[in-house]
Design an enzyme around this catalytic site. Structure first.
Site, PDB file in Angstrom:
ATOM      1  N   GLY A  71       0.845  -1.196   0.000  1.00  0.00           N
ATOM      2  CA  GLY A  71       0.000   0.000   0.000  1.00  0.00           C
ATOM      3  C   GLY A  71       0.873   1.236   0.000  1.00  0.00           C
ATOM      4  O   GLY A  71       1.901   1.269   0.672  1.00  0.00           O
ATOM      5  N   ASP A  72       0.459   2.242  -0.765  1.00  0.00           N
ATOM      6  CA  ASP A  72       1.202   3.505  -0.780  1.00  0.00           C
ATOM      7  C   ASP A  72       0.599   4.519   0.179  1.00  0.00           C
ATOM      8  O   ASP A  72       1.298   5.374   0.703  1.00  0.00           O
ATOM      9  CB  ASP A  72       1.227   4.085  -2.195  1.00  0.00           C
ATOM     10  CG  ASP A  72       2.168   3.274  -3.065  1.00  0.00           C
ATOM     11  OD1 ASP A  72       1.741   2.225  -3.575  1.00  0.00           O
ATOM     12  OD2 ASP A  72       3.337   3.677  -3.200  1.00  0.00           O
ATOM     13  N   ARG A  73      -0.727   4.457   0.349  1.00  0.00           N
ATOM     14  CA  ARG A  73      -1.389   5.336   1.328  1.00  0.00           C
ATOM     15  C   ARG A  73      -2.691   4.669   1.747  1.00  0.00           C
ATOM     16  O   ARG A  73      -3.596   4.478   0.934  1.00  0.00           O
ATOM     17  CB  ARG A  73      -1.650   6.717   0.711  1.00  0.00           C
ATOM     18  CG  ARG A  73      -2.092   7.752   1.732  1.00  0.00           C
ATOM     19  CD  ARG A  73      -2.362   9.105   1.097  1.00  0.00           C
ATOM     20  NE  ARG A  73      -1.201   9.772   0.553  1.00  0.00           N
ATOM     21  CZ  ARG A  73      -0.718  10.947   0.963  1.00  0.00           C
ATOM     22  NH1 ARG A  73      -1.290  11.593   1.956  1.00  0.00           N
ATOM     23  NH2 ARG A  73       0.313  11.496   0.357  1.00  0.00           N
TER      24      ARG A  73
END
Ligand code: MRU
Length: 362
Positions: free
Chosen positions: A247-249
């Site tokens: 996940g990036d955010r």
């Protein structure tokens, strides 16, 4: 030995140029903040946790070699550098999280009347080194929590082991070491509980084919590369126990920005009744956003879609849309969010994670 995306010792920093993998392993020196920003922007290093670690270390290296005439001059340089590093890639929150952490420390240091330019420099450099160490430790904790959860909750294949699917690259190359989602796959393999891993090629930038396949081969994990368009059919035919991606955010309701294509993998997993997990450290969580609508999505050059390896594949004049990330709604993340503090259902993420984040930022 594991692959090293980032090589660091006090005053010296280099990155493995991921644009050249898997053909060549070439390290490039990062001498200052400007170099750090450039190698992140050019995606010579990528993956949200690696971006945060590399940005912080680029600052540390420049601090090590530079002199400042006053605490004010030093403070301005640190704050401006962090602000600048955040702009290299906007979607992943890790660099912004590192900036909050380093700025908070800087404020404490400036409030201490006994501090000097040298003592502040030393403390900020140390903090960047701690950020790097914590990332590796967090990944190993995530691997252990994720493997335990999968073993308890996901259906094994006929041989009693598990087959996992992943998307994009989330291994040693995307972190300070070990990996997030790929770390969970490694942990399952180390426990003797993984019979196979499937990785998607991850068009258009091919992080799966270029980087994850390379890591899986390097780690000798039995694995198969599929194209993104094969995901549903592989789910139907290949006894996939669970999907684990990075996940990036990740925001308060569990909505998760991750590599483009993640959303459709999650939809396919739901349709096949396969648990879908995000594995990401708390530094990739942004609980200030209530849902994914407010996440800025990076758009990348059209040439990434219209050419492969410099060879044109699409007609001149065709329109292109190239978002680098999509947002998977929290309710499709049916397995949960695997963090270094445990595995949380999306509807409990904010409540369960906030106390850990508060403690960490004290
Ligand atoms: O564009 P990239 O290669 O930086 O995208 C990487 C991803 O989307 C990863 O899944 C994410 O950063 C998690 S890496 C541990």
């Amino acid at each position: 030995m594991s692959l090293e995306a980032i090589r660091y010792k006090r005053g010296e920093l280099s990155i493995l140029d991921q644009l050249q993998l898997p053909i060549a392993s070439q390290y490039e020196a990062v001498k200052n903040v400007q170099d750090g920003w450039r190698v992140i922007r050019e995606m010579k290093i990528r993956g949200a946790p690696a971006i945060g670690v590399l940005g912080s270390l680029a600052l540390a290296v420049e601090l090590h070699h530079r002199t400042f005439s006053s605490k004010e001059e030093l403070a301005e340089f640190i704050t401006d550098s962090l602000e600048y590093l955040k702009t290299a890639r906007p979607t992943g929150v890790n660099m912004a999280d590192c900036a909050i952490r380093i700025n908070a420390l800087l404020k404490h240091q400036l409030e201490d009347s006994g501090s000097t330019v040298e003592s502040i420099k030393e403390r900020i450099i140390k903090e960047a080194e701690i950020i790097q160490d914590e990332d590796v430790k967090g990944n190993k904790d995530m691997g252990a929590f994720g493997a335990e959860h999968i073993l308890k909750n996901c259906k094994p294949t006929s041989d009693g082991k598990h087959i996992l699917m992943t998307h994009c690259n989330t291994g040693s190359l995307a972190t300070a070491g070990y990996g997030t989602a790929l770390g969970v796959i490694r942990a399952m393999y180390e426990k003797g509980q993984l019979s196979h891993a499937f990785c998607t090629e991850t068009r258009p930038y091919n992080q799966g084919a270029r980087l994850t396949a390379y890591e899986l081969v390097h780690e000798k994990i039995p694995s198969t590369l599929i194209t993104d368009s094969m995901v549903s059919f592989a789910m139907k035919k290949k006894e996939i126990s669970a999907v684990v991606v990075g996940g990036d955010r990740i925001v308060a309701n569990g909505d998760t920005a991750n590599k483009i294509g993640t959303y459709q993998v999650a939809l396919a997993a739901k349709a096949h009744g396969i648990p879908f997990y995000i594995a990401a450290p708390s530094t990739s969580c942004d609980l200030s956003l209530p849902n994914g609508d407010g996440i800025e999505i990076e758009e990348r050059p059209h040439s990434e879609m219209t050419s492969i390896g410099g060879k044109q594949i699409a007609a001149d004049g065709i329109g292109c849309w190239n978002p680098a990330f999509d947002v998977t709604p929290g309710d499709l993340i049916t397995g949960g969010i695997i963090t270094e503090f445990g595995v949380f259902p999306t509807n409990e993420l904010a409540e369960k994670l906030q106390p850990h984040i508060d403690k960490r930022n004290k």
